[in-house]
Motif scaffolding. Structure first.
Motif, PDB file in Angstrom:
ATOM      1  N   ILE A 208       0.868  -1.179   0.000  1.00  0.00           N
ATOM      2  CA  ILE A 208       0.000   0.000   0.000  1.00  0.00           C
ATOM      3  C   ILE A 208       0.901   1.224   0.000  1.00  0.00           C
ATOM      4  N   LYS A 209       0.839   1.968  -1.067  1.00  0.00           N
ATOM      5  CA  LYS A 209       1.698   3.142  -1.247  1.00  0.00           C
ATOM      6  C   LYS A 209       0.896   4.419  -1.025  1.00  0.00           C
ATOM      7  N   TYR A 210       1.592   5.408  -0.514  1.00  0.00           N
ATOM      8  CA  TYR A 210       1.002   6.733  -0.348  1.00  0.00           C
ATOM      9  C   TYR A 210       1.294   7.540  -1.602  1.00  0.00           C
ATOM     10  N   SER A 211       0.297   8.250  -2.107  1.00  0.00           N
ATOM     11  CA  SER A 211       0.486   9.072  -3.298  1.00  0.00           C
ATOM     12  C   SER A 211      -0.464  10.258  -3.267  1.00  0.00           C
ATOM     13  N   GLU A 212       0.096  11.436  -3.023  1.00  0.00           N
ATOM     14  CA  GLU A 212      -0.651  12.693  -3.084  1.00  0.00           C
ATOM     15  C   GLU A 212      -1.945  12.670  -2.273  1.00  0.00           C
ATOM     16  N   GLY A 213      -1.846  12.231  -1.049  1.00  0.00           N
ATOM     17  CA  GLY A 213      -2.990  12.261  -0.143  1.00  0.00           C
ATOM     18  C   GLY A 213      -3.808  10.999  -0.098  1.00  0.00           C
ATOM     19  N   ALA A 214      -3.615  10.111  -1.056  1.00  0.00           N
ATOM     20  CA  ALA A 214      -4.391   8.871  -1.108  1.00  0.00           C
ATOM     21  C   ALA A 214      -3.453   7.675  -0.986  1.00  0.00           C
ATOM     22  N   TYR A 215      -4.047   6.514  -0.803  1.00  0.00           N
ATOM     23  CA  TYR A 215      -3.283   5.274  -0.720  1.00  0.00           C
ATOM     24  C   TYR A 215      -3.683   4.389  -1.892  1.00  0.00           C
ATOM     25  N   ILE A 216      -2.687   3.790  -2.514  1.00  0.00           N
ATOM     26  CA  ILE A 216      -2.928   2.973  -3.695  1.00  0.00           C
ATOM     27  C   ILE A 216      -2.339   1.578  -3.502  1.00  0.00           C
ATOM     28  N   HIS A 217      -2.826   0.659  -4.293  1.00  0.00           N
ATOM     29  CA  HIS A 217      -2.353  -0.727  -4.230  1.00  0.00           C
ATOM     30  C   HIS A 217      -2.333  -1.284  -5.647  1.00  0.00           C
ATOM     31  N   ALA A 218      -1.636  -2.379  -5.809  1.00  0.00           N
ATOM     32  CA  ALA A 218      -1.625  -3.051  -7.111  1.00  0.00           C
ATOM     33  C   ALA A 218      -3.040  -3.554  -7.401  1.00  0.00           C
ATOM     34  N   PRO A 219      -3.495  -3.451  -8.634  1.00  0.00           N
ATOM     35  CA  PRO A 219      -4.869  -3.852  -8.972  1.00  0.00           C
ATOM     36  C   PRO A 219      -5.207  -5.289  -8.567  1.00  0.00           C
ATOM     37  N   GLU A 220      -4.238  -6.169  -8.616  1.00  0.00           N
ATOM     38  CA  GLU A 220      -4.498  -7.575  -8.294  1.00  0.00           C
ATOM     39  C   GLU A 220      -4.415  -7.886  -6.796  1.00  0.00           C
ATOM     40  N   ASP A 221      -4.026  -6.917  -5.979  1.00  0.00           N
ATOM     41  CA  ASP A 221      -3.870  -7.151  -4.536  1.00  0.00           C
ATOM     42  C   ASP A 221      -5.207  -6.929  -3.827  1.00  0.00           C
ATOM     43  N   LEU A 222      -6.005  -7.981  -3.773  1.00  0.00           N
ATOM     44  CA  LEU A 222      -7.335  -7.890  -3.160  1.00  0.00           C
ATOM     45  C   LEU A 222      -7.272  -7.664  -1.649  1.00  0.00           C
ATOM     46  N   GLU A 223      -6.271  -8.219  -0.995  1.00  0.00           N
ATOM     47  CA  GLU A 223      -6.146  -7.993   0.452  1.00  0.00           C
ATOM     48  C   GLU A 223      -5.913  -6.513   0.750  1.00  0.00           C
ATOM     49  N   ALA A 224      -5.032  -5.884  -0.006  1.00  0.00           N
ATOM     50  CA  ALA A 224      -4.765  -4.450   0.183  1.00  0.00           C
ATOM     51  C   ALA A 224      -6.015  -3.636  -0.139  1.00  0.00           C
ATOM     52  N   LYS A 225      -6.675  -3.979  -1.223  1.00  0.00           N
ATOM     53  CA  LYS A 225      -7.915  -3.295  -1.614  1.00  0.00           C
ATOM     54  C   LYS A 225      -8.960  -3.403  -0.511  1.00  0.00           C
TER      55      LYS A 225
END
Length: 103
Positions: free
Chosen positions: A12-29
């Protein structure tokens, strides 16, 4: 995925105020959805906090590391959005926090 997972910051990466994850990473999502961490209101508050700190640090002509160290020592409860601080200011904010003493 748990907040204390060793891979958390890689997944889970931080980017400009939001957090993003790899599209295939359902656990992170799922974790981000559970925490509602990317709700517009939360992202907006996080961005405003960081912007205010950047402006204040510039106005005071301070080093970000020193500024946050003093804030931690003076009023630790005023520090918010640790991951955002770490990424935006490139400082080791987690290492700057005191550990609770065990009795």
């Amino acid at each position: 995925l748990y907040l204390f997972d060793e891979e958390f910051e890689n997944r889970i990466k931080y980017s400009e105020g939001a957090y993003i994850h790899a599209p295939e990473d359902l656990e992170a999502k799922n974790l981000l959805e559970l925490l509602e961490i990317n709700k517009l209101e939360k992202v907006t508050l996080r961005k405003k906090y960081i912007t205010r700190r950047k402006e204040l640090i510039e106005e005071l002509k301070r080093n970000p590391h020193e500024y946050f160290q003093e804030e931690i020592e003076r009023e630790i409860e005023s520090i918010k959005y640790l991951r955002a601080i770490q990424e935006e200011f490139k400082i080791p904010i987690w290492d700057m926090l005191p550990f609770p003493e065990s009795n």
